[in-house]
Design a protein around this motif. Structure first.
Motif, PDB file in Angstrom:
ATOM      1  N   PHE A  88     -30.092 -26.979  22.126  1.00 25.48           N
ATOM      2  CA  PHE A  88     -28.867 -26.456  21.536  1.00 25.48           C
ATOM      3  C   PHE A  88     -27.840 -26.119  22.616  1.00 25.48           C
ATOM      4  O   PHE A  88     -26.651 -26.087  22.350  1.00 25.48           O
ATOM      5  CB  PHE A  88     -29.166 -25.206  20.704  1.00 25.48           C
ATOM      6  N   SER A  89     -28.317 -25.847  23.838  1.00 23.63           N
ATOM      7  CA  SER A  89     -27.421 -25.377  24.898  1.00 23.63           C
ATOM      8  C   SER A  89     -26.334 -26.387  25.227  1.00 23.63           C
ATOM      9  O   SER A  89     -25.183 -26.017  25.494  1.00 23.63           O
ATOM     10  CB  SER A  89     -28.229 -25.053  26.158  1.00 23.63           C
ATOM     11  N   SER A  90     -26.692 -27.676  25.220  1.00 22.73           N
ATOM     12  CA  SER A  90     -25.690 -28.684  25.575  1.00 22.73           C
ATOM     13  C   SER A  90     -24.663 -28.884  24.473  1.00 22.73           C
ATOM     14  O   SER A  90     -23.675 -29.605  24.676  1.00 22.73           O
ATOM     15  CB  SER A  90     -26.383 -30.015  25.897  1.00 22.73           C
ATOM     16  N   ALA A 104     -20.361 -20.841  19.730  1.00 25.27           N
ATOM     17  CA  ALA A 104     -20.378 -21.870  18.689  1.00 25.27           C
ATOM     18  C   ALA A 104     -21.347 -22.975  19.081  1.00 25.27           C
ATOM     19  O   ALA A 104     -21.339 -23.434  20.233  1.00 25.27           O
ATOM     20  CB  ALA A 104     -18.980 -22.448  18.465  1.00 25.27           C
ATOM     21  N   ILE A 105     -22.204 -23.387  18.130  1.00 25.96           N
ATOM     22  CA  ILE A 105     -23.186 -24.450  18.356  1.00 25.96           C
ATOM     23  C   ILE A 105     -22.895 -25.578  17.382  1.00 25.96           C
ATOM     24  O   ILE A 105     -22.968 -25.385  16.164  1.00 25.96           O
ATOM     25  CB  ILE A 105     -24.627 -23.951  18.162  1.00 25.96           C
ATOM     26  N   ASP A 106     -22.578 -26.734  17.914  1.00 27.26           N
ATOM     27  CA  ASP A 106     -22.295 -27.893  17.067  1.00 27.26           C
ATOM     28  C   ASP A 106     -23.604 -28.517  16.622  1.00 27.26           C
ATOM     29  O   ASP A 106     -24.500 -28.766  17.434  1.00 27.26           O
ATOM     30  CB  ASP A 106     -21.463 -28.905  17.843  1.00 27.26           C
ATOM     31  N   MET A 107     -23.728 -28.767  15.312  1.00 26.77           N
ATOM     32  CA  MET A 107     -24.933 -29.359  14.744  1.00 26.77           C
ATOM     33  C   MET A 107     -24.563 -30.585  13.909  1.00 26.77           C
ATOM     34  O   MET A 107     -23.441 -30.673  13.408  1.00 26.77           O
ATOM     35  CB  MET A 107     -25.684 -28.333  13.887  1.00 26.77           C
ATOM     36  N   PRO A 108     -25.496 -31.513  13.761  1.00 26.64           N
ATOM     37  CA  PRO A 108     -25.200 -32.750  13.024  1.00 26.64           C
ATOM     38  C   PRO A 108     -25.194 -32.557  11.514  1.00 26.64           C
ATOM     39  O   PRO A 108     -26.092 -32.985  10.799  1.00 26.64           O
ATOM     40  CB  PRO A 108     -26.330 -33.691  13.462  1.00 26.64           C
ATOM     41  N   ILE A 109     -24.183 -31.877  11.033  1.00 29.51           N
ATOM     42  CA  ILE A 109     -23.982 -31.667   9.603  1.00 29.51           C
ATOM     43  C   ILE A 109     -22.491 -31.764   9.320  1.00 29.51           C
ATOM     44  O   ILE A 109     -21.681 -31.383  10.170  1.00 29.51           O
ATOM     45  CB  ILE A 109     -24.540 -30.299   9.157  1.00 29.51           C
ATOM     46  N   PHE A 279     -21.283 -18.989  15.567  1.00 31.35           N
ATOM     47  CA  PHE A 279     -21.075 -20.022  14.551  1.00 31.35           C
ATOM     48  C   PHE A 279     -22.020 -21.184  14.824  1.00 31.35           C
ATOM     49  O   PHE A 279     -22.283 -21.528  15.986  1.00 31.35           O
ATOM     50  CB  PHE A 279     -19.630 -20.538  14.587  1.00 31.35           C
ATOM     51  N   ALA A 280     -22.506 -21.831  13.757  1.00 29.42           N
ATOM     52  CA  ALA A 280     -23.330 -23.032  13.903  1.00 29.42           C
ATOM     53  C   ALA A 280     -23.016 -23.970  12.753  1.00 29.42           C
ATOM     54  O   ALA A 280     -22.891 -23.543  11.602  1.00 29.42           O
ATOM     55  CB  ALA A 280     -24.817 -22.680  13.911  1.00 29.42           C
ATOM     56  N   GLY A 281     -22.892 -25.260  13.067  1.00 27.52           N
ATOM     57  CA  GLY A 281     -22.602 -26.242  12.031  1.00 27.52           C
ATOM     58  C   GLY A 281     -21.634 -27.290  12.530  1.00 27.52           C
ATOM     59  O   GLY A 281     -21.693 -27.710  13.696  1.00 27.52           O
ATOM     60  N   SER A 438     -43.628 -23.041  14.138  1.00 28.16           N
ATOM     61  CA  SER A 438     -42.861 -22.307  13.133  1.00 28.16           C
ATOM     62  C   SER A 438     -41.470 -21.964  13.653  1.00 28.16           C
ATOM     63  O   SER A 438     -40.486 -21.967  12.898  1.00 28.16           O
ATOM     64  CB  SER A 438     -43.603 -21.036  12.717  1.00 28.16           C
ATOM     65  N   TYR A 439     -41.359 -21.679  14.939  1.00 24.59           N
ATOM     66  CA  TYR A 439     -40.049 -21.392  15.530  1.00 24.59           C
ATOM     67  C   TYR A 439     -39.143 -22.605  15.434  1.00 24.59           C
ATOM     68  O   TYR A 439     -37.980 -22.512  15.011  1.00 24.59           O
ATOM     69  CB  TYR A 439     -40.240 -20.985  16.991  1.00 24.59           C
ATOM     70  N   LEU A 440     -39.671 -23.769  15.798  1.00 26.60           N
ATOM     71  CA  LEU A 440     -38.857 -24.980  15.799  1.00 26.60           C
ATOM     72  C   LEU A 440     -38.469 -25.397  14.385  1.00 26.60           C
ATOM     73  O   LEU A 440     -37.325 -25.777  14.127  1.00 26.60           O
ATOM     74  CB  LEU A 440     -39.618 -26.104  16.498  1.00 26.60           C
ATOM     75  N   VAL A 441     -39.411 -25.327  13.462  1.00 32.90           N
ATOM     76  CA  VAL A 441     -39.091 -25.670  12.077  1.00 32.90           C
ATOM     77  C   VAL A 441     -38.056 -24.703  11.519  1.00 32.90           C
ATOM     78  O   VAL A 441     -37.191 -25.074  10.727  1.00 32.90           O
ATOM     79  CB  VAL A 441     -40.368 -25.663  11.212  1.00 32.90           C
ATOM     80  N   GLY A 442     -38.118 -23.455  11.949  1.00 31.77           N
ATOM     81  CA  GLY A 442     -37.165 -22.457  11.477  1.00 31.77           C
ATOM     82  C   GLY A 442     -35.739 -22.712  11.920  1.00 31.77           C
ATOM     83  O   GLY A 442     -34.805 -22.114  11.380  1.00 31.77           O
ATOM     84  N   LEU A 443     -35.547 -23.597  12.886  1.00 36.70           N
ATOM     85  CA  LEU A 443     -34.205 -23.885  13.391  1.00 36.70           C
ATOM     86  C   LEU A 443     -33.600 -25.113  12.720  1.00 36.70           C
ATOM     87  O   LEU A 443     -32.799 -25.820  13.329  1.00 36.70           O
ATOM     88  CB  LEU A 443     -34.256 -24.096  14.910  1.00 36.70           C
ATOM     89  N   SER A 444     -33.962 -25.365  11.483  1.00 38.98           N
ATOM     90  CA  SER A 444     -33.504 -26.571  10.803  1.00 38.98           C
ATOM     91  C   SER A 444     -32.251 -26.351   9.966  1.00 38.98           C
ATOM     92  O   SER A 444     -31.746 -27.288   9.357  1.00 38.98           O
ATOM     93  CB  SER A 444     -34.611 -27.123   9.912  1.00 38.98           C
ATOM     94  N   THR A 445     -31.722 -25.118   9.905  1.00 42.75           N
ATOM     95  CA  THR A 445     -30.507 -24.861   9.140  1.00 42.75           C
ATOM     96  C   THR A 445     -29.459 -24.214  10.039  1.00 42.75           C
ATOM     97  O   THR A 445     -29.787 -23.581  11.054  1.00 42.75           O
ATOM     98  CB  THR A 445     -30.772 -23.936   7.944  1.00 42.75           C
ATOM     99  N   THR A 446     -28.214 -24.336   9.646  1.00 45.03           N
ATOM    100  CA  THR A 446     -27.131 -23.747  10.440  1.00 45.03           C
ATOM    101  C   THR A 446     -27.244 -22.228  10.486  1.00 45.03           C
ATOM    102  O   THR A 446     -27.019 -21.610  11.529  1.00 45.03           O
ATOM    103  CB  THR A 446     -25.776 -24.156   9.848  1.00 45.03           C
TER     104      THR A 446
END
Length: 618
Positions: A88-90, A104-109, A279-281, A438-446
């Motif tokens: 996420f850092s990049s 702000a973290i840009d995510m593929p959505i 912010f994330a998304g 569980s940590y990684l799966v938990g990061l699947s939403t904005t």
């Protein structure tokens, strides 16, 4: 095609299905040659979840190279460096806008943005003589502003398809929401309006105070609340963020708090001084910074988080019992202060050790005390109170009054074995795999990504720690775990609190010396809104009579056949007695059993109860 009559006919149709019907259908449709099997082979060793994936959807983080014995495709380039577990850092940008730290973290959505934020205005900043002030102030934020009443704001958010919520925690006022990218300016404007210009209507405050008081009055009869609050008072001094005031103190403060007190707390503590927004998304960073600057420009004030708090109390062996009448279970709490804070190097090894003890359904406590001995439905251990202060370890369990002594003995045995003998390397690796997954799966939403970043930042980490955390987990060894457990816990320094319908151990044989018999009932119901409870158990010379009651919650529920059950334990008889169940409240004709008799009133079975001994009363 079905019709409305299926609602009535479906339960009976299901009852009519036989084993032969199931075998026939399985033979017809489950044909091996018609099956399709897919197998994913990763092309980069260690590539579990990269944020720059072109498709957005469910993510399953279970790379065999990390989480299992299988290896990736041997044709993969062995010379290629392993990709990070998450990255996420990049995709992260930071700025300070209008005095606010913005991440702000840009995510593929497409189009959707979630946000979370906080600043120092939590419960710990309430005056010592006004402990409910911060919480009441936070509760007033969404009740209207000086420009718009709450209905207008709700309508505007609804029109935008957005939402904003507020809550006061121990340290911070927290707020969160979600909006479409194009509406960033409008939503940030509404957030700023609610934070900067709340209406503080005296009539609304009185309503809130009444609701809070009702909740506290209910808590008087809640064993879990009473046990948790008492533990906090035994571990921490008054004025500490983790201290819990007595219910009587909170009720009295509610009575005396005025709207002027609320307005003054807001003026003294609300502002951008310690404010963070994450912010994330689907991020347009220039648009976001402009929206935040426009909404919060000219807002001043706020405070920093307190740098000093009262010290934890010393650990001593002590116990407290709280009697609460007419409770079917007893809340048990063991606790010790550890002095560990979330940023300490020893936190992760201690956390993994505690996870093995009582952090999941597969933990030692759950497997031995619940699954093997059947003494409880819930027993867990955790470390808490460590966000900005040194925290404490605690063990939570519930037992029926009759099984309390047995439960305590079993719990202490499991703890002692865990403490004295330590944990194995295999246990540690399995815990790391589960926690990492569980940590990684938990990061699947904005929303979860934004919340996780803020959580780490609040604890004193850089935002980039979201990528670092799973790597640090992988480096923990069994030796580190066992050393930290030994260093921070002392078996002879437990603080023990027990709350519930306690019995006098001098009045009856200790439960540990009794042979117990478990009585259970299990019924199918028309929908998921029903529950069943065993209310009374009688013993006569010939049989045990079990009286249970079915009740519906009154809420809407899925119209699918559901199974409800309940069980209680009683002292066993010297001779085996037949068990007869009577059920009150059953309103449907199907699903009857020869073992259960449905009755409309307890009067229907008064003769069988004449002279019978009451063994259990809910």
């Amino acid at each position: 095609m079905g019709d409305w009559t299926s609602y009535v006919k479906l339960p009976q149709a299901i009852q009519n299905v036989s084993a032969e019907d199931i075998k026939r259908v399985a033979a017809k449709y489950f044909i091996k040659n018609n099956s399709t099997t897919g197998w994913f082979v990763a092309q980069n060793n260690g590539a579990v979840a990269q944020i720059n994936s072109p498709a957005y959807g469910p993510n399953y983080y279970r790379d065999p190279a990390v989480f299992g014995p299988e290896k990736n495709d041997p044709s993969a380039d062995e010379g290629t460096a392993a990709a990070p577990l998450v990255d996420f850092s990049s995709h992260m940008q930071r700025a300070t806008v209008a005095g606010i730290e913005l991440i702000a973290i840009d995510m593929p959505i497409n189009d959707v943005v979630s946000f979370v934020g906080s600043f120092a205005a939590g419960e710990t900043l309430s005056p010592v003589d006004a402990p409910t002030l911060a919480g009441l102030t936070a509760a007033m934020l969404d009740k209207g502003t000086q420009r718009n009443d709450r209905f207008v704001i709700a309508e505007r958010l609804d029109t935008l398809g957005a939402g904003i919520g507020f809550a006061a925690g121990a340290h911070s006022l927290g707020f969160s929401g979600k909006f479409l990218r194009a509406d960033a300016g409008a939503v940030m404007g509404l957030l700023a309006e609610q934070l900067r210009e709340p209406a503080f209507d005296p009539a609304v405050l009185e309503t809130l105070k009444s609701r809070h008081a009702a909740g506290l009055l209910q808590a008087i009869d809640n064993p879990d609340y009473r046990a948790d609050a008492q533990i906090a008072r035994l571990l921490y001094p008054k004025g500490h963020p983790n201290y819990s005031n007595e219910i009587e103190v909170l009720l009295e403060d509610l009575k005396t708090t005025t709207i002027e007190d609320i307005a003054q707390f807001h003026a003294d503590h609300y502002g951008p001084q310690s404010m963070r927004l994450v912010f994330a998304g689907d991020i347009d960073f220039e648009q976001l910074t402009a929206a935040v600057e426009s909404a919060f420009e000219g807002w001043n004030g706020g405070v920093d988080y307190p740098s000093e708090v009262p010290a934890q109390l010393d650990n001593t062996q002590q116990s407290k019992r709280i009697y609460i009448a007419d409770k079917t279970s007893v809340a048990v709490r063991y606790a010790q202060n550890t002095g560990i804070q979330r940023t300490d190097d020893d936190y992760l090894p201690f956390m993994i050790g505690n996870y093995i003890l009582g952090g999941s359904f597969n933990s030692r406590l759950m497997q031995q005390v619940r699954k093997q001995q059947g003494l409880t439905y819930n027993i867990r251990s955790s470390h808490s109170g460590d966000i900005l202060t040194a925290g404490n370890w605690s063990l939570r369990a519930s037992f029926s009054p009759a099984l309390l002594d047995q439960g305590l003995a079993a719990t202490e045995t499991v703890f002692s074995n865990w403490y004295d003998q330590g944990v194995s390397a295999d246990e540690v690796q399995k815990a790391i795999d589960t926690l990492s997954g569980s940590y990684l799966v938990g990061l699947s939403t904005t929303g979860s990504v934004a919340g996780q970043v803020l959580s780490f930042v609040q604890r004193g980490f850089a935002p980039e720690y979201i990528d670092e955390y799973p790597k640090r987990l992988q480096a923990i060894t069994a030796e580190q775990v066992n050393t930290t457990v030994q260093n921070y816990l002392q078996p002879d320094h437990h603080t023990l609190v027990i709350a519930g319908s306690l019995t006098n151990p001098q009045d009856e044989e200790p439960a540990a010396n009794q042979t117990l018999q478990t009585l259970s009932i299990r019924l199918d119901t028309p929908n998921a809104g029903w529950r069943i409870e065993i209310e009374q158990v009688y013993r006569s010379a010939e049989r045990l009579v079990v009286i249970s009651r079915l009740q519906h919650s009154g809420d809407s529920a899925a119209s699918v056949i559901s199974t409800v059950s309940d069980s209680v334990s009683i002292p066993a008889s010297e001779e085996q007695l037949a068990v007869q169940h009577y059920v009150l409240g059953k309103t449907w004709e199907w699903g009857n059993s020869p073992n259960y008799s449905c009755i409309e009133s307890i009067d229907a079975i008064s003769p069988p109860l004449d002279g019978a001994e009451l063994l259990y009363q809910k």
